[in-house]
Design a protein around this motif. Structure first.
Motif, mmCIF file in Angstrom:
data_model
loop_
_atom_site.group_PDB
_atom_site.id
_atom_site.type_symbol
_atom_site.label_atom_id
_atom_site.label_comp_id
_atom_site.label_asym_id
_atom_site.label_seq_id
_atom_site.Cartn_x
_atom_site.Cartn_y
_atom_site.Cartn_z
ATOM 1 N N LYS A 208 26.664 -12.096 -2.813
ATOM 2 C CA LYS A 208 26.093 -13.158 -3.645
ATOM 3 C C LYS A 208 25.813 -14.387 -2.792
ATOM 4 N N LEU A 209 24.575 -14.878 -2.855
ATOM 5 C CA LEU A 209 24.193 -16.038 -2.047
ATOM 6 C C LEU A 209 23.704 -17.149 -2.982
ATOM 7 N N ASP A 210 24.540 -17.540 -3.912
ATOM 8 C CA ASP A 210 24.137 -18.510 -4.934
ATOM 9 C C ASP A 210 25.368 -19.175 -5.538
ATOM 10 N N LYS A 211 25.141 -19.917 -6.613
ATOM 11 C CA LYS A 211 26.208 -20.721 -7.216
ATOM 12 C C LYS A 211 27.359 -19.891 -7.781
ATOM 13 N N ASP A 212 27.178 -18.598 -7.960
ATOM 14 C CA ASP A 212 28.307 -17.772 -8.392
ATOM 15 C C ASP A 212 29.460 -17.851 -7.388
ATOM 16 N N ARG A 213 29.175 -18.164 -6.119
ATOM 17 C CA ARG A 213 30.264 -18.315 -5.143
ATOM 18 C C ARG A 213 31.166 -19.480 -5.541
ATOM 19 N N PHE A 214 30.547 -20.522 -6.134
ATOM 20 C CA PHE A 214 31.311 -21.676 -6.630
ATOM 21 C C PHE A 214 31.964 -21.338 -7.980
ATOM 22 N N ARG A 215 31.156 -20.773 -8.900
ATOM 23 C CA ARG A 215 31.685 -20.463 -10.243
ATOM 24 C C ARG A 215 32.908 -19.551 -10.151
ATOM 25 N N ARG A 216 32.837 -18.564 -9.234
ATOM 26 C CA ARG A 216 33.870 -17.514 -9.201
ATOM 27 C C ARG A 216 34.822 -17.650 -8.020
ATOM 28 N N ASP A 217 34.786 -18.806 -7.331
ATOM 29 C CA ASP A 217 35.681 -19.071 -6.189
ATOM 30 C C ASP A 217 35.617 -17.972 -5.132
ATOM 31 N N LEU A 218 34.402 -17.649 -4.689
ATOM 32 C CA LEU A 218 34.239 -16.553 -3.726
ATOM 33 C C LEU A 218 34.291 -17.026 -2.266
ATOM 34 N N GLY A 219 34.361 -18.348 -2.058
ATOM 35 C CA GLY A 219 34.426 -18.874 -0.674
ATOM 36 C C GLY A 219 33.069 -18.945 -0.003
ATOM 37 N N ASN A 220 33.048 -19.592 1.168
ATOM 38 C CA ASN A 220 31.832 -19.765 1.986
ATOM 39 C C ASN A 220 30.582 -20.124 1.168
ATOM 40 N N ILE A 221 30.747 -21.111 0.298
ATOM 41 C CA ILE A 221 29.631 -21.544 -0.556
ATOM 42 C C ILE A 221 28.553 -22.199 0.304
ATOM 43 N N GLU A 222 29.008 -23.096 1.209
ATOM 44 C CA GLU A 222 28.047 -23.823 2.062
ATOM 45 C C GLU A 222 27.203 -22.839 2.869
ATOM 46 N N GLY A 223 27.867 -21.817 3.412
ATOM 47 C CA GLY A 223 27.182 -20.815 4.239
ATOM 48 C C GLY A 223 26.117 -20.076 3.450
ATOM 49 N N ALA A 224 26.387 -19.821 2.176
ATOM 50 C CA ALA A 224 25.431 -19.089 1.336
ATOM 51 C C ALA A 224 24.171 -19.922 1.125
ATOM 52 N N TYR A 225 24.338 -21.214 0.821
ATOM 53 C CA TYR A 225 23.168 -22.080 0.603
ATOM 54 C C TYR A 225 22.368 -22.203 1.907
#
Ligand code: ADP
Ligand code: UDP
Length: 234
Positions: A208-225
């Motif tokens: 997942k390379l989107d806000k679901d990383r934030f919603r679901r606490d998946l980590g590396n949010i900055e890297g995905a954006y």
């Protein structure tokens, strides 16, 4: 162009007036919210990534004959846009089941839909942005005659253009949200198109390379954006 008074501050962006009454500045923030504002956080670099991603995608839509509010980039996190009379609807297009659709109709996340689904939500924080049927939209008199079909057709056209562009960059466009506004009688795509408003999965790994990383606490949010920005600019 002179940046003037703040007109509106939302959860992800700030809108400022300018010395031209038909143009406003849209400034993208690093703040992130989810679950009706109950979850809050800061995603470093999100504002600038979303500004640049939106600018590329709006330009792509324009080149495909779909009118958008985008005029020009002003800085890393600001763009000049047409001031629109916003239609209080969130128009969601879906290609693959995820999020609230999975809950609503029981499809496992990741199931491909037979045809894209277009949904309309009422942009009203007090009501929690509920899903609307055509009858609700008619009762609320949100749209004039013919605009419902026009929005549906525009949303599906945006989907085709974005699906192809992301697909060429090894990204599956799972679903996304659009907001539209009016300039006179013309319907124009407004707001933003970014990993805050789209679900994007890596085609190979399904990461997942989107806000679901934030919603679901998946980590590396900055890297995905950052990764979406890199691919979109390719
Ligand atoms: P929210 O209001 O959901 O917290 P944002 O933080 O993204 O959202 O704030 C941006 C606001 O600007 C939204 O209310 C959006 O509808 C509005 N907006 C987007 N594009 C335009 C435009 N071209 N003209 C006027 N308002 C716009
Ligand atoms: N979406 C959005 N803003 C909203 C609600 C949804 O940008 O206020 C986007 C979301 O990122 C996703 C799509 O619309 O790409 C569909 O979201 P869904 O209805 O599944 O809601 P969620 O479960 O994400 O809240």
């Amino acid at each position: 162009m002179i940046k003037g008074e703040k007109l509106y501050e939302g959860k992800a962006k700030i809108v400022y007036e300018t010395d031209n009454e038909s143009l406003v500045v849209q400034e993208f923030k690093n703040e992130a919210t989810a679950f009706d504002g109950k979850k809050k956080g800061i995603i470093t670099g999100k504002g600038s990534a979303n500004t640049q991603i939106s600018a590329v995608l709006f330009s792509l839509l324009e080149a495909s004959g779909i009118p958008t509010h985008f005029k020009e980039l002003l800085s890393e996190n600001e763009m000049l846009i047409l001031k629109l009379q916003m239609i209080p609807l969130e128009v969601v297009v879906r290609n693959i089941a995820a999020g609230s659709l999975s809950k609503r109709i029981g499809y496992k996340e990741g199931v491909s839909l037979k045809n894209p689904i277009v949904e309309f939500y009422y942009k009203d924080d007090k009501l929690g942005d509920p899903l609307l049927t055509r009858a609700h939209i008619d009762e609320l008199e949100i749209l004039k005659s013919g605009q419902y079909e026009e929005l549906r057709i525009m949303a599906l056209k945006v989907n085709e253009v974005l699906k192809k562009y992301f697909g060429d960059r090894d990204l599956d466009l799972v679903d996304f949200k659009l907001e539209f506004g009016l300039k006179g009688n013309q319907i124009i795509v407004g707001d933003e198109i970014s990993p805050d408003t789209c679900r994007l999965w890596d085609r190979g790994t399904k990461e997942k390379l989107d806000k679901d990383r934030f919603r679901r606490d998946l980590g590396n949010i900055e890297g995905a954006y950052r990764e979406v920005l890199r691919r979109v600019k390719e």
